[in-house]
Design an enzyme around this catalytic site. Sequence first.
Site, PDB file in Angstrom:
ATOM      1  N   HIS A   1       1.604 -14.387  -0.360  1.00  0.00           N
ATOM      2  CA  HIS A   1       1.803 -14.982  -1.688  1.00  0.00           C
ATOM      3  C   HIS A   1       2.287 -16.419  -1.567  1.00  0.00           C
ATOM      4  CE1 HIS A   1       0.901 -11.548  -4.104  1.00  0.00           C
ATOM      5  NE2 HIS A   1       1.855 -10.795  -3.597  1.00  0.00           N
TER       6      HIS A   1
ATOM      7  N   GLU B   1      -2.723 -10.066  -5.511  1.00  0.00           N
ATOM      8  CA  GLU B   1      -2.316  -8.952  -4.665  1.00  0.00           C
ATOM      9  C   GLU B   1      -3.385  -8.640  -3.619  1.00  0.00           C
ATOM     10  OE1 GLU B   1       0.705  -7.444  -4.546  1.00  0.00           O
ATOM     11  OE2 GLU B   1       1.153  -9.086  -5.926  1.00  0.00           O
TER      12      GLU B   1
ATOM     13  N   HIS C   1       2.266  -9.366   3.656  1.00  0.00           N
ATOM     14  CA  HIS C   1       1.704  -9.453   2.299  1.00  0.00           C
ATOM     15  C   HIS C   1       2.506 -10.428   1.444  1.00  0.00           C
ATOM     16  CE1 HIS C   1       0.151  -7.896  -1.602  1.00  0.00           C
ATOM     17  NE2 HIS C   1       1.395  -8.134  -1.985  1.00  0.00           N
ATOM     18  N   GLU C   2       3.842 -10.286   1.457  1.00  0.00           N
ATOM     19  CA  GLU C   2       4.686 -11.171   0.647  1.00  0.00           C
ATOM     20  C   GLU C   2       4.552 -12.631   1.086  1.00  0.00           C
ATOM     21  OE1 GLU C   2       6.253 -10.294  -2.027  1.00  0.00           O
ATOM     22  OE2 GLU C   2       5.634  -8.205  -1.759  1.00  0.00           O
TER      23      GLU C   2
END
Length: 427
Positions: free
Chosen positions: A339, A367, A335-336
């Site tokens: 970004h 997100e 997920h990070e």
Amino acid sequence: MGMWASLDALWEMPAEKRIFGAVLLFSWTVYLWETFLAQRQRRIYKTTTHVPPELGQIMDSETFEKSRLYQLDKSTFSFWSGLYSEIEGTLILLFGGIPYLWRLSGRFCGYAGFGPEYEITQSLVFLLLATLFSALTGLPWSLYNTFVIEEKHGFNQQTLGFFMKDAIKKFVVTQCILLPVSSLLLYIIKIGGDYFFIYAWLFTLVVSLVLVTIYADYIAPLFDKFTPLPEGKLKEEIEVMAKSIDFPLTKVYVVEGSKRSSHSNAYFYGFFKNKRIVLFDTLLEEYSVLNKDIQEDSGMEPRNEEEGNSEEIKAKVKNKKQGCKNEEVLAVLGHELGHWKLGHTVKNIIISQVLSFCLTVLSRRFEFQADAFAKKLGKAKDLYSALIKLNKDNLGFPVSDWLFSMWHYSHPPLLERLQALKSMKQH
């Protein structure tokens, strides 16, 4: 006619009084709006006393109640600290606190041999006194938050001595950055002419980028211990995942966040071809201090099978809450990294030069996009379970008032993220 007469009288007031009134009006309008939103959310905490049916499979009633009480206490604290802050700011404006502090700064400069022509020097003394005042008035609130609220709910890991030493160190480091940067900014404003605001904006943007670059390498280690993640399966899998999306990973660190709090987190930093990943020890099951304590205790032989510490061990095991499995850690990192791959970091920096509310709205969208990216990496199922664990570890409350959430939450509520992931989760 009375209303128009009042408006005419208002506009006949001196400009400085009109500005003064406008500042106070704006400040209290924002405060009342945010208090209104907070009360809407507080009503949710008070009335939602049972796990909603859609959360029944992912959250037990005990964790839900702990989270609800934690958020209620934080909400109460936020109300009183916010009210104090607003009243303090109003009194400072009404009684001329800022002009007084400026004159006091001038006197201190005079004692040191600096006359009125040394405006930048006086401004720096003013900033030093203002931040010192803010630190002192904020200290009781910070102490209460750490040693009453966080302690009560099992998050605080600090002693009073550690807390005070940390506070002093933060103040000193802040001044070492704030004062030189402010002096340069004031000098740019002084010599910038008609376009000083453009030069000042560019300078603050560059400073922001530099601070982001050096923070984890030179500033954060002053407060926390960073150690390289040991060689092993987790590190290998992190490196493989980073390589699969061309993320220029150079190092993976574990930060000893557990000496301060049991809250968990992970982030990456760095520009260009020099990226690092930082994992909080509380995020990792094998690093979690609580989990190690449980293992140590379970290895001890109880004095008596019916008493001794066997019940204590059972209670600890039952309440074991910290950390994620390696697969879930990888999902969180997926997920990070989403970004980064989707350019969210750069977009956030650009948007932050506009409006914070726009940044909140955009961040929520980001997100969901980053969750979808983790799904593309094959991590949807693990991210689903990791989000549930992290929400439990941090006693996050999964139900939110829609208006409060939209205004304050840069991350969508847990339930919204889980619903989005559920439709894409691998089976």
